[in-house]
Motif scaffolding. Structure first.
Motif, PDB file in Angstrom:
ATOM      1  N   TYR A   1     -23.931 -38.271 -23.947  1.00  0.00           N
ATOM      2  CA  TYR A   1     -22.795 -37.364 -23.788  1.00  0.00           C
ATOM      3  C   TYR A   1     -23.245 -36.143 -22.994  1.00  0.00           C
ATOM      4  O   TYR A   1     -23.488 -35.074 -23.559  1.00  0.00           O
TER       5      TYR A   1
ATOM      6  N   LEU B   1     -19.511 -33.780 -19.571  1.00  0.00           N
ATOM      7  CA  LEU B   1     -18.685 -34.977 -19.743  1.00  0.00           C
ATOM      8  C   LEU B   1     -18.404 -35.305 -21.202  1.00  0.00           C
ATOM      9  O   LEU B   1     -17.874 -36.380 -21.498  1.00  0.00           O
TER      10      LEU B   1
ATOM     11  N   ALA C   1     -16.100 -38.518 -21.764  1.00  0.00           N
ATOM     12  CA  ALA C   1     -16.905 -39.695 -22.073  1.00  0.00           C
ATOM     13  C   ALA C   1     -16.504 -40.298 -23.417  1.00  0.00           C
ATOM     14  O   ALA C   1     -16.405 -41.520 -23.563  1.00  0.00           O
TER      15      ALA C   1
ATOM     16  N   PHE D   1     -19.279 -42.290 -14.203  1.00  0.00           N
ATOM     17  CA  PHE D   1     -18.995 -40.870 -14.093  1.00  0.00           C
ATOM     18  C   PHE D   1     -20.038 -40.107 -13.278  1.00  0.00           C
ATOM     19  O   PHE D   1     -20.079 -38.883 -13.333  1.00  0.00           O
TER      20      PHE D   1
ATOM     21  N   CYS E   1     -23.902 -43.102 -19.002  1.00  0.00           N
ATOM     22  CA  CYS E   1     -23.564 -42.395 -20.235  1.00  0.00           C
ATOM     23  C   CYS E   1     -22.830 -43.360 -21.154  1.00  0.00           C
ATOM     24  O   CYS E   1     -22.716 -44.559 -20.860  1.00  0.00           O
TER      25      CYS E   1
ATOM     26  N   ALA F   1     -19.849 -43.944 -21.674  1.00  0.00           N
ATOM     27  CA  ALA F   1     -18.719 -44.626 -21.034  1.00  0.00           C
ATOM     28  C   ALA F   1     -19.155 -45.930 -20.392  1.00  0.00           C
ATOM     29  O   ALA F   1     -18.430 -46.939 -20.459  1.00  0.00           O
TER      30      ALA F   1
END
Length: 315
Positions: A83, A87, A91, A170, A175, A177
């Protein structure tokens, strides 16, 4: 810190998400293979009822749901970050979408008549899996294949637009995501190649998948499930506020005080409840203390989002 023990099975998409997070963090862990369908006696000995895959065990503390497991692993090894500071919000929101909406479109599309023989070793195995998952889909609307296919195609195009711009969704670094979006696509590509042609119109997404896959699973050794239960029996759970969940302040949204006998269950998929003494209810998680004949005293932890807290029914 006591060793990390992941209870999972190789074909589980959500387990693949956590395996990659462990690789991202370059962590060592013990691998316990559990059944894909009930009965799961060793799992239930640790959780008291919760039976979804995977679980993360640290001594006599058991962490349920990959959203919470990701938080735990971020605390264990902060770098590289799941994280990133700029973001954190987006995220988490994106990962929640990927773990729910994207996941169910992917699973409905992937497990279809054209791919059944690749997913299951026999017709009986497929029937057992279908019956097991049907029992878990309480309060869920099951997508029809055509609707899931249309949605999945749209989601893949949208992800490809993100992958067109960066190495990861991202930016230049992976990350949470990426791992949340990857695992449903991983299932389509690796477990159901007969229907994986849906991925071909998005080559940038395939390239992104290769980058995520190259993260690997970290360093792991096998551990027998019964031995993992014995690890819990011999350990003392960490006191609330001193475990691997960083927040500890009580947040009462239910009128249920700490020390109450409660149940926690998932809102929809996997309705089996865990009952125990409520020892923590923070802004992010619930923790229950429970006793088991095999595992001894264990603390079972759940994320607050997506789970239902109730007072236990009295006889």
């Amino acid at each position: 810190m006591t060793e990390l023990i992941l209870h999972h099975y190789p074909e589980s998409p959500f387990a693949e998400k956590v395996r990659l997070v462990l690789g991202h963090k370059k962590l060592a862990w013990k691998s316990v293979h559990i059944p894909a369908v009930m009965p799961k006696p060793d799992v239930v000995a640790l959780t008291g009822g919760y039976r979804k895959t995977p679980l993360l065990q640290v001594g006599a503390d058991v962490y349920c749901d990959t959203a919470l497991i990701a938080d735990v692993l971020e605390h264990v090894q902060p770098e590289p970050a799941l994280y990133p500071a700029h973001l954190k919000g987006v995220a988490r929101v994106f990962a929640q979408w990927a773990d729910s909406t994207l996941f169910w479109a992917s699973m409905t599309y992937s497990i279809q008549p054209r791919s059944m023989a690749q997913v299951f070793s026999s017709g009986e195995a497929g029937q057992a899996f279908a019956a097991d998952r049907k029992a878990m889909r309480t309060n869920m609307t099951h997508l029809r294949l055509g609707d899931a296919t249309s949605a999945y195609r749209s989601y893949l195009r949208r992800l490809a637009h993100m992958a067109d711009e960066h190495d990861f969704l991202f930016g230049s670094e992976a990350c949470v995501a990426d791992f949340a979006a990857y695992h449903p696509l991983w299932f389509t590509r690796t477990r159901t190649p007969a229907v994986a042609d849906i991925l071909q119109p998005t080559p940038s997404l395939l390239e992104w998948m290769e980058r995520v896959s190259s993260v690997g699973h970290g360093r792991f050794e096998p551990l027998d499930a019964a031995d993992a239960v014995e690890v819990a029996r011999r350990a003392d759970p960490e006191p609330a506020g001193r475990n691997l969940l960083v927040d500890s302040a009580f947040q009462d949204d239910h009128g249920i005080p700490l020390g109450s006998r409660v149940t926690v269950s998932a809102e929809s998929f996997g309705p089996e409840a865990t009952e125990g003494e409520l020892i923590a209810a923070t802004r992010t998680h619930y923790s229950l203390r429970r006793e088991d004949p095999r595992a001894g005293t264990v603390h079972v932890h759940f994320p607050r989002v997506g789970y239902v807290l109730r007072k236990a029914e009295t006889a």
